[in-house]
Motif scaffolding. Structure first.
Motif, mmCIF file in Angstrom:
data_model
loop_
_atom_site.group_PDB
_atom_site.id
_atom_site.type_symbol
_atom_site.label_atom_id
_atom_site.label_comp_id
_atom_site.label_asym_id
_atom_site.label_seq_id
_atom_site.Cartn_x
_atom_site.Cartn_y
_atom_site.Cartn_z
ATOM 1 N N THR A 273 -0.860 -6.745 -24.358
ATOM 2 C CA THR A 273 -0.851 -5.359 -24.500
ATOM 3 C C THR A 273 0.559 -3.890 -23.947
ATOM 4 N N GLU A 274 0.581 -3.749 -24.490
ATOM 5 C CA GLU A 274 1.189 -2.245 -23.844
ATOM 6 C C GLU A 274 -0.256 -1.602 -22.841
ATOM 7 N N GLN A 275 -1.142 -1.498 -23.638
ATOM 8 C CA GLN A 275 -2.489 -0.787 -22.897
ATOM 9 C C GLN A 275 -2.838 -1.375 -21.309
ATOM 10 N N TYR A 276 -3.053 -2.846 -21.341
ATOM 11 C CA TYR A 276 -3.187 -3.274 -19.928
ATOM 12 C C TYR A 276 -1.578 -2.983 -19.486
ATOM 13 N N LYS A 277 -0.061 -2.999 -20.077
ATOM 14 C CA LYS A 277 0.777 -2.218 -18.936
ATOM 15 C C LYS A 277 0.594 -1.588 -18.382
ATOM 16 N N GLN A 278 -0.121 -0.605 -19.172
ATOM 17 C CA GLN A 278 -0.498 1.221 -18.396
ATOM 18 C C GLN A 278 -1.784 1.118 -17.845
ATOM 19 N N MET A 279 -2.174 0.176 -17.670
ATOM 20 C CA MET A 279 -3.472 -0.420 -16.824
ATOM 21 C C MET A 279 -2.872 -0.020 -15.499
ATOM 22 N N LEU A 280 -2.219 -1.316 -15.327
ATOM 23 C CA LEU A 280 -1.468 -2.098 -14.362
ATOM 24 C C LEU A 280 -1.030 -0.380 -13.169
ATOM 25 N N GLN A 281 -0.176 0.008 -14.667
ATOM 26 C CA GLN A 281 0.931 1.144 -13.499
ATOM 27 C C GLN A 281 -0.177 2.220 -13.338
ATOM 28 N N TYR A 282 -1.296 2.673 -14.303
ATOM 29 C CA TYR A 282 -2.163 3.170 -12.547
ATOM 30 C C TYR A 282 -2.751 2.576 -11.246
ATOM 31 N N LEU A 283 -2.998 1.500 -11.767
ATOM 32 C CA LEU A 283 -3.723 1.357 -10.998
ATOM 33 C C LEU A 283 -2.638 0.435 -9.543
ATOM 34 N N ASN A 284 -1.244 0.192 -9.589
ATOM 35 C CA ASN A 284 0.270 0.640 -9.076
ATOM 36 C C ASN A 284 -0.386 1.608 -8.162
ATOM 37 N N LYS A 285 0.099 2.918 -9.274
ATOM 38 C CA LYS A 285 0.055 4.199 -8.167
ATOM 39 C C LYS A 285 -1.469 4.394 -7.278
ATOM 40 N N LEU A 286 -1.942 4.122 -7.599
ATOM 41 C CA LEU A 286 -3.214 4.115 -6.699
ATOM 42 C C LEU A 286 -2.951 3.391 -5.568
ATOM 43 N N VAL A 287 -3.126 1.867 -5.244
ATOM 44 C CA VAL A 287 -2.358 1.707 -4.256
ATOM 45 C C VAL A 287 -0.743 2.109 -3.656
ATOM 46 N N SER A 288 -0.228 2.111 -4.060
ATOM 47 C CA SER A 288 1.690 2.439 -3.879
ATOM 48 C C SER A 288 1.103 4.003 -3.146
ATOM 49 N N GLU A 289 -0.212 4.508 -3.142
ATOM 50 C CA GLU A 289 -0.035 6.545 -3.046
ATOM 51 C C GLU A 289 -1.020 6.058 -1.873
ATOM 52 N N LYS A 290 -1.496 5.501 -1.031
ATOM 53 C CA LYS A 290 -2.797 4.173 -0.635
ATOM 54 C C LYS A 290 -4.247 4.803 -0.529
ATOM 55 N N LEU A 291 -4.805 4.841 -2.185
ATOM 56 C CA LEU A 291 -5.717 6.030 -2.836
ATOM 57 C C LEU A 291 -6.753 4.520 -3.027
ATOM 58 N N LEU A 292 -6.021 3.357 -3.364
ATOM 59 C CA LEU A 292 -6.706 2.337 -3.542
ATOM 60 C C LEU A 292 -6.435 1.001 -2.453
ATOM 61 N N ASP A 293 -7.621 0.999 -1.397
ATOM 62 C CA ASP A 293 -7.120 0.051 -0.204
ATOM 63 C C ASP A 293 -6.727 -1.545 -1.501
ATOM 64 N N PRO A 294 -5.535 -1.667 -1.217
ATOM 65 C CA PRO A 294 -4.948 -3.867 -1.863
ATOM 66 C C PRO A 294 -6.138 -4.661 -1.342
ATOM 67 N N GLU A 295 -6.540 -4.674 -0.255
ATOM 68 C CA GLU A 295 -7.733 -4.915 0.068
ATOM 69 C C GLU A 295 -8.568 -5.835 -1.376
ATOM 70 N N SER A 296 -9.071 -4.474 -1.740
ATOM 71 C CA SER A 296 -10.264 -4.105 -2.902
ATOM 72 C C SER A 296 -10.069 -6.040 -3.467
ATOM 73 N N PHE A 297 -8.201 -6.416 -4.371
ATOM 74 C CA PHE A 297 -8.691 -7.562 -5.034
ATOM 75 C C PHE A 297 -9.260 -9.166 -4.581
ATOM 76 N N THR A 298 -9.404 -9.056 -3.094
ATOM 77 C CA THR A 298 -9.555 -9.640 -2.543
ATOM 78 C C THR A 298 -10.388 -10.158 -1.709
ATOM 79 N N GLN A 299 -11.190 -8.698 -0.758
ATOM 80 C CA GLN A 299 -12.388 -8.895 0.115
ATOM 81 C C GLN A 299 -13.658 -8.774 -0.588
ATOM 82 N N THR A 300 -14.369 -9.997 0.843
ATOM 83 C CA THR A 300 -15.962 -9.339 0.087
ATOM 84 C C THR A 300 -16.610 -8.672 0.151
ATOM 85 N N ASP A 301 -17.791 -8.908 -0.660
ATOM 86 C CA ASP A 301 -18.454 -8.038 -0.666
ATOM 87 C C ASP A 301 -18.846 -7.129 0.633
ATOM 88 N N GLU A 302 -19.196 -8.063 1.512
ATOM 89 C CA GLU A 302 -19.604 -7.344 3.052
ATOM 90 C C GLU A 302 -18.676 -6.767 3.382
#
Length: 547
Positions: A273-302
């Motif tokens: 959906t277009e909504q899913y694409k927009q959601m990914l655009q938002y996440l990509n903006k956070l990652v590219s501007e170093k606001l969201l740790d890219p390890e968030s998608f794979t790191q352990t809880d600890e």
């Protein structure tokens, strides 16, 4: 994770029961049309709403028991003894470790060895057992369950219940029922950092972006947002709460292949959906501007908790227990002045919604139980324990004068010598471990005051904000036939894998969003269109047959 007492005028109660009985009659064979004359041993002749169930003779029912490591099963729990005293019922638990519960349940049902009562089954998990006839079409027996009928009627739960119906119009799971949605998961944020930056907690995803930018400007060597819960699905909670904020059915650890498009009156593929694409655009903006740790998608809880504890991040996914049990103790060891709190679910393009389902995990009944001489008594007992106000209060709070007392307003409060989830931390006894109450097998659902009974004042405020938002629209029923479900299972795994892989790539910038059309072509190559056609045909068929 663990995730209400009133009286109504007699005429209102009768009206509610009549309305509820129409629910039972829709598409089902009510049990009074069946011969239950040989199955009424132990049943109460006058069982009704507001009545304490007590079997007319001692009865015993086998039950599959999800043995939680935080409160291991004990034979001497007051819960068991009190059930015997109040209801004349003995439960015989077949104990299965929490970690093996779903697998063991499947093996027992497949072998024909399942206990009579099969709880801790989440909506959708019953689908696998319908075609074999191993579990009972419980909707045929709602007339034996007045409390369940009453709550479905008064709480307007029919749309939710209808989503559990199979192609035959029946449903095979007695779900836990909430009067109000209970949304627990959101984000937690370091409020002392907000105070330092003279910022208010963000109310929308756009405001969160602004807050993260300010945090990054002040602390350039920090990823302000570093997330947890990346197993088994990448960024499980973050993707899910973002998806519902964009008007989709779910993503991440609650990935839903389809979402209902109310305007087009058809199901669409969530990941396309277009909504899913927009959601990914938002996440990509956070990652590219170093606001969201890219390890968030794979790191352990600890790893995520350590970063938060060491001020390497300030924002993280949360539920109420994580804030109290994880984040605050972690920070207390490293930064005693730090403060952290869960914020109300940020608002996205879909506007203010409470996305939580009002259906909770519930109970399947083994088909063999229908042949028991105590079948009617068993259904009455289940109705009392899981669906009556008194039964729900008992399962959660226990015994007045022993595990709880009542305040001046008549509301239950923990006895001073009993602790649970840190409410009386110095108390010598524990409600779950020592008494067997507030047990995830038996205690869930109900009115907000019951569900929120153990919530801290701040969590009650969180729920107050969320409950003021309208519940998310419930998608219409679209049950698949056995053959369709078998085909769907072959298509769903490759489709989901493709969505997960592309989600990671687009969010992390490993794949440019200009390749969106190529991604859609990949989904089509994995039978997305055929899958959607099948789902929408199932919707059309159900509307024609049962709408």
């Amino acid at each position: 994770m663990l995730h209400r007492s009133w009286r109504r005028a007699a005429t209102a109660a009768v009206a509610a029961l009549l309305a509820a009985s129409s629910i039972a009659a829709c598409s089902e064979d009510p049990s009074d049309a069946k011969d239950l004359s040989e199955n009424r041993a132990g049943a109460m002749a006058d069982y009704a709403i507001g009545k304490q169930f007590k079997a007319s003779e001692p009865v015993s029912f086998s039950i599959l028991y999800n043995n939680h490591p935080n409160y291991p099963l004990r034979e001497d729990w007051l819960f068991w003894n009190e059930l015997k005293s109040r209801a004349n019922v003995t439960l015989s638990p077949v104990a299965v470790p929490l970690s093996d519960y779903e697998q063991k349940r499947s093996l027992l049902i497949g072998a024909g060895d399942a206990p009579m009562i099969i709880p801790k089954t989440y909506p959708g998990q019953e689908d696998a057992y319908v075609s074999s006839g191993a579990v009972l079409p419980v909707s045929d027996y709602l007339d034996l369950m007045p409390n369940l009928q009453d709550k479905i009627s008064r709480w307007n739960l029919k749309p939710e219940i209808d989503t559990r119906r199979q192609e035959d119009g029946k449903f095979y799971l007695l779900p836990g029922l909430h009067e109000k949605p209970w949304q627990d998961y959101s984000l937690a944020i370091r409020t002392d950092i907000l105070d330092e930056l003279k910022l208010s907690p963000p109310k929308t995803w756009d405001e969160l972006y602004t807050v993260l930018k300010a945090m990054k400007a002040k602390y350039p060597n920090v990823y302000p947002f570093s997330d947890r819960w990346s197993k088994p699905n990448p960024a499980g909670n973050l993707l899910n709460i973002l998806a519902v904020s964009y008007g989709l059915q779910g993503a991440g650890w609650n990935f839903q292949h389809t979402s209902w498009d109310a305007n087009a009156k058809k199901f669409v593929y969530t990941g396309a959906t277009e909504q899913y694409k927009q959601m990914l655009q938002y996440l990509n903006k956070l990652v590219s501007e170093k606001l969201l740790d890219p390890e968030s998608f794979t790191q352990t809880d600890e790893q995520a908790r350590q970063k938060l504890a060491n001020s390497k991040s300030f924002v993280i996914s949360a539920n109420a227990q994580a804030v109290v049990n994880d984040y605050r103790p972690d920070l207390a060891k490293t930064n005693p002045k730090a403060k952290i709190a869960k914020i109300p679910l940020p608002i996205g393009p879909a506007g203010e919604v409470n996305p939580a389902s009002r259906l909770e995990n519930g109970v399947m009944i083994s088909s063999k139980a229908r042949e028991s001489k105590n079948f009617v008594a068993m259904m009455q007992f289940i109705d009392w324990l899981w669906y009556s106000d008194a039964g729900q209060e008992f399962a959660k709070w226990g015994v007045e004068g022993t595990t709880f007392v009542r305040d001046a307003a008549g509301q239950p409060k923990l006895a001073p010598d009993v602790n649970v989830i840190g409410l009386n931390p110095k108390a010598p006894k524990h409600l779950q471990k020592d008494f067997g109450f507030y047990n995830g097998v038996f205690a869930y659902g109900g009115k907000p005051e019951l569900v929120q009974g153990f919530f801290s004042p701040e969590e009650q405020e969180f729920q107050k904000v969320l409950n003021a938002r309208p519940p998310v629209a419930v998608p219409p029923p679209h049950p698949l036939s056995d053959e369709e479900r078998e085909q769907a299972s072959l298509w769903e795994t490759p489709l989901k894998d493709a969505v997960y892989q592309a989600t990671l790539q687009f969010a992390l910038g490993q794949r440019d969003l200009s390749q969106w059309d190529a991604y859609l072509a990949e989904l089509k190559g994995k039978n997305m269109d055929a899958y959607l056609t099948m789902v929408n045909k199932a919707y059309d068929r159900y509307q024609k047959d049962h709408g």
